[in-house]
Design an enzyme around this catalytic site. Sequence first.
Site, PDB file in Angstrom:
ATOM      1  N   ASP D  44       0.824  -1.210   0.000  1.00 38.38           N
ATOM      2  CA  ASP D  44       0.000   0.000   0.000  1.00 38.38           C
ATOM      3  C   ASP D  44       0.855   1.256   0.000  1.00 38.38           C
ATOM      4  OD1 ASP D  44       1.056   0.053   2.497  1.00 38.38           O
ATOM      5  OD2 ASP D  44      -0.846   0.066   3.576  1.00 38.38           O
ATOM      6  N   GLU D  46       3.236   2.212   2.035  1.00 37.10           N
ATOM      7  CA  GLU D  46       3.817   2.678   3.294  1.00 37.10           C
ATOM      8  C   GLU D  46       5.202   2.069   3.482  1.00 37.10           C
ATOM      9  OE1 GLU D  46       1.259   2.198   6.660  1.00 37.10           O
ATOM     10  OE2 GLU D  46      -0.394   3.298   5.719  1.00 37.10           O
ATOM     11  N   GLN D 104      12.905  25.500  -3.738  1.00 34.30           N
ATOM     12  CA  GLN D 104      11.719  26.218  -3.242  1.00 34.30           C
ATOM     13  C   GLN D 104      12.091  26.882  -1.926  1.00 34.30           C
ATOM     14  OE1 GLN D 104       7.938  24.168  -3.588  1.00 34.30           O
ATOM     15  NE2 GLN D 104       8.697  22.794  -5.178  1.00 34.30           N
ATOM     16  N   HIS D 137      21.176  24.796  -2.771  1.00 31.95           N
ATOM     17  CA  HIS D 137      20.798  25.765  -3.802  1.00 31.95           C
ATOM     18  C   HIS D 137      21.032  27.202  -3.320  1.00 31.95           C
ATOM     19  CE1 HIS D 137      18.833  27.199  -7.378  1.00 31.95           C
ATOM     20  NE2 HIS D 137      18.009  27.925  -6.650  1.00 31.95           N
ATOM     21  N   LYS D 199      18.231  35.824 -18.699  1.00 26.21           N
ATOM     22  CA  LYS D 199      17.007  35.650 -19.493  1.00 26.21           C
ATOM     23  C   LYS D 199      16.223  36.924 -19.317  1.00 26.21           C
ATOM     24  CE  LYS D 199      16.742  30.715 -18.451  1.00 26.21           C
ATOM     25  NZ  LYS D 199      17.552  30.769 -17.192  1.00 26.21           N
TER      26      LYS D 199
END
Lengths: 328, 328, 328, 328, 328, 328
Positions: D44, D46, D104, D137, D199
């Site tokens: 499942d 897990e 992020q 990052h 850019k």
Amino acid sequence: MSAMECLEDDLKLICGRSNPDLGKEIAALLGTSLCQIRLSTFNDSEIHVQIEESLRGKDVFIVQPTCQPVNENLMELLIIIDACRRASARQITAILPYYGYARQDHKSTGREPISAKLVADLISTAGAHRVVAVDLHAAPIQGFFNIPMDHLTAIPILAGYFKNKGLKDMVIVSPDAGRTKVAEKYSDILQVPMAMMTKRRRGVGGQELQFFDIVGNVEGKTAILIDDVISNGSITKEAEMLSRSGAREVYLSITHPVLVGRAMELLQSSSIRELVVTNTIPVSAEKRLCSQVKVLSIAPLLANAIRRIHQNRSVSALFLEANLVFPV
Amino acid sequence: MSAMECLEDDLKLICGRSNPDLGKEIAALLGTSLCQIRLSTFNDSEIHVQIEESLRGKDVFIVQPTCQPVNENLMELLIIIDACRRASARQITAILPYYGYARQDHKSTGREPISAKLVADLISTAGAHRVVAVDLHAAPIQGFFNIPMDHLTAIPILAGYFKNKGLKDMVIVSPDAGRTKVAEKYSDILQVPMAMMTKRRRGVGGQELQFFDIVGNVEGKTAILIDDVISNGSITKEAEMLSRSGAREVYLSITHPVLVGRAMELLQSSSIRELVVTNTIPVSAEKRLCSQVKVLSIAPLLANAIRRIHQNRSVSALFLEANLVFPV
Amino acid sequence: MSAMECLEDDLKLICGRSNPDLGKEIAALLGTSLCQIRLSTFNDSEIHVQIEESLRGKDVFIVQPTCQPVNENLMELLIIIDACRRASARQITAILPYYGYARQDHKSTGREPISAKLVADLISTAGAHRVVAVDLHAAPIQGFFNIPMDHLTAIPILAGYFKNKGLKDMVIVSPDAGRTKVAEKYSDILQVPMAMMTKRRRGVGGQELQFFDIVGNVEGKTAILIDDVISNGSITKEAEMLSRSGAREVYLSITHPVLVGRAMELLQSSSIRELVVTNTIPVSAEKRLCSQVKVLSIAPLLANAIRRIHQNRSVSALFLEANLVFPV
Amino acid sequence: MSAMECLEDDLKLICGRSNPDLGKEIAALLGTSLCQIRLSTFNDSEIHVQIEESLRGKDVFIVQPTCQPVNENLMELLIIIDACRRASARQITAILPYYGYARQDHKSTGREPISAKLVADLISTAGAHRVVAVDLHAAPIQGFFNIPMDHLTAIPILAGYFKNKGLKDMVIVSPDAGRTKVAEKYSDILQVPMAMMTKRRRGVGGQELQFFDIVGNVEGKTAILIDDVISNGSITKEAEMLSRSGAREVYLSITHPVLVGRAMELLQSSSIRELVVTNTIPVSAEKRLCSQVKVLSIAPLLANAIRRIHQNRSVSALFLEANLVFPV
Amino acid sequence: MSAMECLEDDLKLICGRSNPDLGKEIAALLGTSLCQIRLSTFNDSEIHVQIEESLRGKDVFIVQPTCQPVNENLMELLIIIDACRRASARQITAILPYYGYARQDHKSTGREPISAKLVADLISTAGAHRVVAVDLHAAPIQGFFNIPMDHLTAIPILAGYFKNKGLKDMVIVSPDAGRTKVAEKYSDILQVPMAMMTKRRRGVGGQELQFFDIVGNVEGKTAILIDDVISNGSITKEAEMLSRSGAREVYLSITHPVLVGRAMELLQSSSIRELVVTNTIPVSAEKRLCSQVKVLSIAPLLANAIRRIHQNRSVSALFLEANLVFPV
Amino acid sequence: MSAMECLEDDLKLICGRSNPDLGKEIAALLGTSLCQIRLSTFNDSEIHVQIEESLRGKDVFIVQPTCQPVNENLMELLIIIDACRRASARQITAILPYYGYARQDHKSTGREPISAKLVADLISTAGAHRVVAVDLHAAPIQGFFNIPMDHLTAIPILAGYFKNKGLKDMVIVSPDAGRTKVAEKYSDILQVPMAMMTKRRRGVGGQELQFFDIVGNVEGKTAILIDDVISNGSITKEAEMLSRSGAREVYLSITHPVLVGRAMELLQSSSIRELVVTNTIPVSAEKRLCSQVKVLSIAPLLANAIRRIHQNRSVSALFLEANLVFPV
């Protein structure tokens, strides 16, 4: 008063089992009724709580002085708070008219707890959002909390009683070095002088022997011996010494009537004229029979604080009003 | 002593910029050297810290009284703690011989901060594991921390000075109701009586006028006027009143020599015989030139505490020893 | 506008002492008045705060850039927050138009603090519920907080100034590798090319010597040298190099005018045409006398953000509007 | 070496399933074996963890880059940490050679998460005491943690490779404004110039169209296009543009070989001479067949860091050594 | 045994007042003595704790089942923990052989507390680093803690008793649906079948009436009716029903002998052959006089756990050993 | 209904990607639309979230069962919560109709995680203020949270299905000792008897061999075999055994249809009459084609709970209503 109407739907007043009469008196003053709650103690001494009205989004106030039996009453408070939190109350205010363990507010020697801080942490951990207390043993206990804490005082109520009595030649007496700031507040309100008693220790480590000293003048005066708590009545010894030192009359003015052990017996066999206390802790009908005992109600002060907190009005204004009651 | 040898490799003693002489004195007493650290203040007033020795797994002690400029010294302490934590120190003990903001330990009116608690939270948040302080303004400040806090006292050192001086007919005088417990400690150690001064306020709200009152007997006596902090020297007013009330001589015995504003000027123009302080806060060479000023070193007490903490030996034993120095 | 009316009763705007003019300007723009507060610094350098209006249930905004003296201003902010929290404010938003210590946002070598994170933790610990900042040194500082953080930018305001000026042949110049993303934002808004300056280090460990390199073309162009902060004016060196490398004119466009040390002197003795800044940090009347200095107000942006936060309207919409001001 | 012997009994090295070869290589370098652990995924989906050696009082290191599938690998890491904590490990160090979600690291627009901070909080919540990461990052991600965080870099290893290759006329190229600081580090080590690509966006809101710009000089040079991560291979577009702009040869030097989607295809159809990466993320045997791919091992760096952390020796010294490898 | 010797200097065993005999028995088994501690209850019901040996850097174990009076015993435990933490203990392990409030482990209806979780939070807040418990009412209570929790079981001890007795035709009976997993453990160890009793409720809301049902076969068998707690003895009803349903003999096997209310009376008037319990909770000499009562000691299990925790050896091995005692 | 109107402006319903149909069904029942949100998974497997409507001050509900792929769905939930928190949502309620990892709710042996608690901590850390779940594997999981948790049950819905079917001679069968309390709830609602299956293990350590045992009577009865989760279909073995033991028909009644691995295959090749489940987890159209599968909707229950939470009305009333549906 329209502000009162909005109390009904949003405010919930819960009363634990430590001072039910105080809870009822506050409810009556607020024009509301106590929240339905089932509080029971199982045979095995565990407390069980079941709140019987929805608290979702409500502004909940829990009245529970943590007087004797302090551990029972404290755990009951914590369990009620836990139930309120899990029931999605919007805001939980714990009202401790008497704050048990307040005298254990610092380490006086190595390897002691600071139980007053532990209690503050337990209350915060259980989920209270705000605390209201009355005449804490030490003002810095406020700082044991990071949640807002409103520290109310019964001193204007107690001092007002003596003022209204029209006593002459009063002197406020602090029973030891730790209560002089409290004595000073009475002294400020009543505009009378103060005195202090000290206990001196002798010998290596200061453990051997004690004797009293009265700093200041009490002779021929009406001594108002003040304290925050009267516990087992040992303060009657200080009262007797004041009499022996020439005080004309001795009154005790004390916020919290713990009154355990031989306290009533000592009081009754003493020459103390009156013991004036509040009802932060319940005073049994039996004790009230004693003609020396005079109980003033703290309920109007607490009801006023609850109303102001609930209506987002200033609570500090309360103190100002209180002070204005006794101008010189 | 073999226990000393193991100090070297594991213990790191860091000294901030608020009291470098005290740091050096402690290091010398411990037989160690101060940890190399670069502390600078940029043009834009930001503090920069760079520790130049590895702290991984070390037992770090940071000596930094948060005396004036208190905000600079506190932030420097916090930044050093942050650097130590991120450098993987095993244990960080913040030693604040003087704890700035200690007097803001409760709300005396509405909408005040409790800055002494805020400071405790900041120190805990920055990552300290333990705090050592000396003669806090109020003992419950210990409870503002949940990390272990060792509260040392310089009173035996100060009291011992007067004992050794062989002064006669001493009376310990508390300058106000808030310092009576400190006065009582002196009184216990020196086995002499105490007195207290009170300020009485008049009028509505008690704001209008003040006058002093001396509770207890000082006439013909050598008055030791005590306090925890001497800040701008306003205590010289109380000292003068003692003189006017018949005290033969007045000494000041005060742990923390903040000594700002007109303090030195007021001292020098007063009849105060001596101002006895410790070096929890640096006393400038200029101030030491004043013959009334007597500085006792707190370094042996702190060095002893550091050694005991580092070696996991009891610190409370320190107090016992201190008391044993002055048997009756 | 009816939405404005409801601002009055519920919103409280508090201004610390670091930029009172900005606070007043924001209050005027919001049509409200600043909350009454007493802020003082005692002789011993401790800050004392007393808020003179009830904050119970209020939505409180505190405007306090933590510019120099950064430690004073930061501690004042923290103490105000503590007072607001204990006064039962419903929501506390700390507005730091300038975020001191932002440049210490990572460890560049071993045993350094990350002071920008420490500051975030201190603000959260003191009890703020939300933070607003402008042009942080690094965007990830947002992530130093778990409370909501609105990161505003003054770049559209600054870029708009140059756009309106009608300058020709602009090139946006980043003074080092760390500011290229900021340069790119200017470049996007103004639709002009960019260049970058680099510092190269020589020798073992790269410590010995430095020389500049200009990456990109600036010859014959109007160079807009950008940065987030102008501190002691060392950026004038880069400006001079641009001139020597053929730039026709050099403008500085910088959000935060720290301007300490010899900054004004270096500016005035340089060939820089204009230094365009905002008033996140107060620019003294004396500095404003310098004809090169042009100050744009950040107050409308902040007032707008406060209004939107208070009214639960989107703040990110602010950026969109800002961008829409400068379509191509 | 006697310091090595003590590694055996106290240190436990656990390897999750995201990069088993790296774990084995580190174990071999440390002369230890991997801790027995059963890691399985139920039908499942897990994850189940069962550690098969006692960890009580042990110094545990968990090697688990959170590369793709990032959510599986992250949850596996968190569950292993939880198991270690509950098994009473003395210290838990999470080693993330690759830190998923690092990009992020801030909100670039309204209503975005800061997933890199969320990940830091999850790791701290699960119970890690320390984190080791490689070439994050953004450096401020260090500050997302309050537990100690050692931020290692593979740049000296990568730059050393090019140095040893004896390439002429190198220029380090940053593919965008966000990587210029990384480019600068290469530039410092190799003592060669750098360039940057930008850019530029056009139109209202800057969303409509993009075109590249090369800031700096690449003509006739050996371009080393650097980045922290190669994901779906879109960087090949920048590489092609460098070729078209006159670069003689283009190498890619990138720490983390995510290499998903069409990355290998784009690489193989490009004129890129070599893609040099490390094994923070496993590079499949199939990918290694591609002659352009060159994988350098990060294991010695990590093994060294583990040994130093375990022995309480400075980790920052590692960087110094790394730098010393490439003197000019 | 040399491993034992090192127990002396570093380990401190503290025993609260809830089960002093168990503490002494554990101390004897460990070959150590109990830590000197003064525990008193003031007249006003407050508990006071003073630890009389230094705990700095020690590995402290506190034995305190929170049996009746549960609130007294729990608060005493919390206050001892607070004292240990402030006394700088290195590690504090709270040993609760009986965990009061464990049965309040979920909300069975709205507006109930989850007191078992509250207790876990209180213990963690007070400062415990680890918890040891025996036969918790529900295994997930382990997860109420984030500190390590060792969940021991007395079932092998109890089951072993019956095995050694040589009883024939045993059937393990669960008194309700909630104890079937416990029954299964007995069944596994003894390799005998099991049965379950259910209470069925009738009517709207199921509140009106109850009757029992026996699921499984007990006729002619020796029924071992198991439970975790025997409180007021209502389980005797189930025992009687088993007899009526044909069970030849009925034994009770229950870890925690709460035995309050009419429990002893009900037991003695029942046909129950034996009540086998452990001494997690003290069984008074008077109760032990009852011939049906058989008390097995949990002390060896706890002493073994303490030794293993202190020596950083696996505690889970304990279970394995326990299981090995009863092979088939 | 006027209470519905106010849902529109303040309530935001967010649906993750794990069960979009359920989200839509709930939205329809509430008469609202789902909040616009962009959810994507990058090539490198990282999830990205962008919420496209302002959430400032909103009451946000996030529907996301953490079914397979559990780690993807859980991380998506956490990231959405993080985005909501940073977007200043007033209140965030995480609705997990299926709570992944619930079965890992305690340590069954040494050195296991308690993943169900870890998940609770992750959800709390991410910033949820409240959790709603359905038929948790163990009720004490409620206590893994300190935020309010509403534990709903689908048992009345499932039991009601069988009641309406008019089946005769039903017996509720628990497949193991762990599900007997769930069986008892069915038994209470339907007023029918229950039985239990047990697995007995043999040999040293109980690992060697297993065989089933049916406790209670199933012969000639309609067996309703219940469970909380059907995962890989191994429960079909228990069903077959019931048939072999004389059950006339076997139905499965299970809240959460995980249905992975060979589950559908095993079901279809079994004699099971019907598998009755809810849609807490999506059941694919393909699975629904199987005539044995019957899916009941949980959406009305969840919509009702959301409406009540949003309107601050009692949720526990829901259970009462549910029970009232099936009076005897």
